[in-house]
Design an enzyme around this catalytic site. Structure first.
Site, PDB file in Angstrom:
ATOM      1  N   THR A   6       0.863  -1.178   0.000  1.00 26.30           N
ATOM      2  CA  THR A   6       0.000   0.000   0.000  1.00 26.30           C
ATOM      3  C   THR A   6       0.896   1.224   0.000  1.00 26.30           C
ATOM      4  O   THR A   6       1.973   1.228   0.610  1.00 26.30           O
ATOM      5  CB  THR A   6      -1.021  -0.009   1.161  1.00 26.30           C
ATOM      6  OG1 THR A   6      -2.017   0.980   0.906  1.00 26.30           O
ATOM      7  CG2 THR A   6      -0.378   0.246   2.505  1.00 26.30           C
ATOM      8  N   CYS A  51      -3.005   7.060   8.164  1.00 26.05           N
ATOM      9  CA  CYS A  51      -3.567   5.716   8.035  1.00 26.05           C
ATOM     10  C   CYS A  51      -2.581   4.684   8.578  1.00 26.05           C
ATOM     11  O   CYS A  51      -1.399   4.963   8.748  1.00 26.05           O
ATOM     12  CB  CYS A  51      -3.862   5.403   6.569  1.00 26.05           C
ATOM     13  SG  CYS A  51      -5.111   6.455   5.823  1.00 26.05           S
ATOM     14  N   HIS A  60      -5.513  -1.506   4.881  1.00 23.22           N
ATOM     15  CA  HIS A  60      -5.148  -0.087   4.947  1.00 23.22           C
ATOM     16  C   HIS A  60      -6.318   0.652   5.597  1.00 23.22           C
ATOM     17  O   HIS A  60      -7.294   0.982   4.931  1.00 23.22           O
ATOM     18  CB  HIS A  60      -4.894   0.424   3.524  1.00 23.22           C
ATOM     19  CG  HIS A  60      -4.505   1.860   3.431  1.00 23.22           C
ATOM     20  ND1 HIS A  60      -3.583   2.282   2.506  1.00 23.22           N
ATOM     21  CD2 HIS A  60      -4.885   2.969   4.104  1.00 23.22           C
ATOM     22  CE1 HIS A  60      -3.436   3.606   2.616  1.00 23.22           C
ATOM     23  NE2 HIS A  60      -4.227   4.026   3.578  1.00 23.22           N
TER      24      HIS A  60
END
Length: 161
Positions: A23, A29, A46
């Site tokens: 990711t 995040c 994620h």
């Protein structure tokens, strides 16, 4: 030939063998990597926010730490992983704005990290390593077969946790 599966924001994927999941651009995040070391089956979620109960009409379960981790565990088990052997690593949760504040809306990275660790603890999944906090973004690649979680950040040396 191995494949690197891309995981978008509020998304997840599971793989095995020599495949990996990645990711890009984790700011506040968190990238939660979970695997079964016995089978080499694992995946990455994620997450963007700590708690699905804080948002009405939420239908995207991978967006939240509480529901995203549950769904990733279910997907790993469905693919053949054993629930009682799962282990985790996390990265992200940065404070992307240089504002000193106790405002929870601004401290979302810290809240995401805390919520992720809390949910893993509740599910009795050991957290083996983490690279969280600070003030920079991260791109990650997770290799479930080996457990290597590679973290890349602009202007920083690559590290593996």
């Amino acid at each position: 030939m191995s494949e690197v599966i891309k995981v978008g924001m509020a998304d997840m994927a599971v793989c095995s063998g020599d495949d990996a999941v990645t990711t890009l651009g984790l700011g506040s995040c968190i990238g939660i990597a979970i695997r079964d070391p016995g089978t080499g089956i694992g995946g990455l979620v994620h997450i963007m926010l700590p708690d699905s109960k804080e948002i009405r009409n939420n239908v995207n379960r991978p967006k939240f730490a509480d529901t995203g981790i549950e769904d990733l565990v279910d997907a790993i088990v469905k693919k053949g992983g054993h629930r009682n052997r799962l282990v985790a690593k996390i990265a992200g949760g940065a404070q992307m704005f240089s504002i000193n504040s106790n405002n929870d809306a601004i401290r979302v990275g810290e809240r995401n990290a805390l919520a992720s660790k809390k949910k893993l603890s509740e599910m009795k999944i050991p957290l083996l390593a983490e690279d969280t906090g600070k003030n920079y973004g991260r791109t990650v690649i997770f290799y479930p077969k080996t457990g290597d979680y590679v973290i890349r950040s602009v202007g920083k040396p690559e590290k593996t946790i």
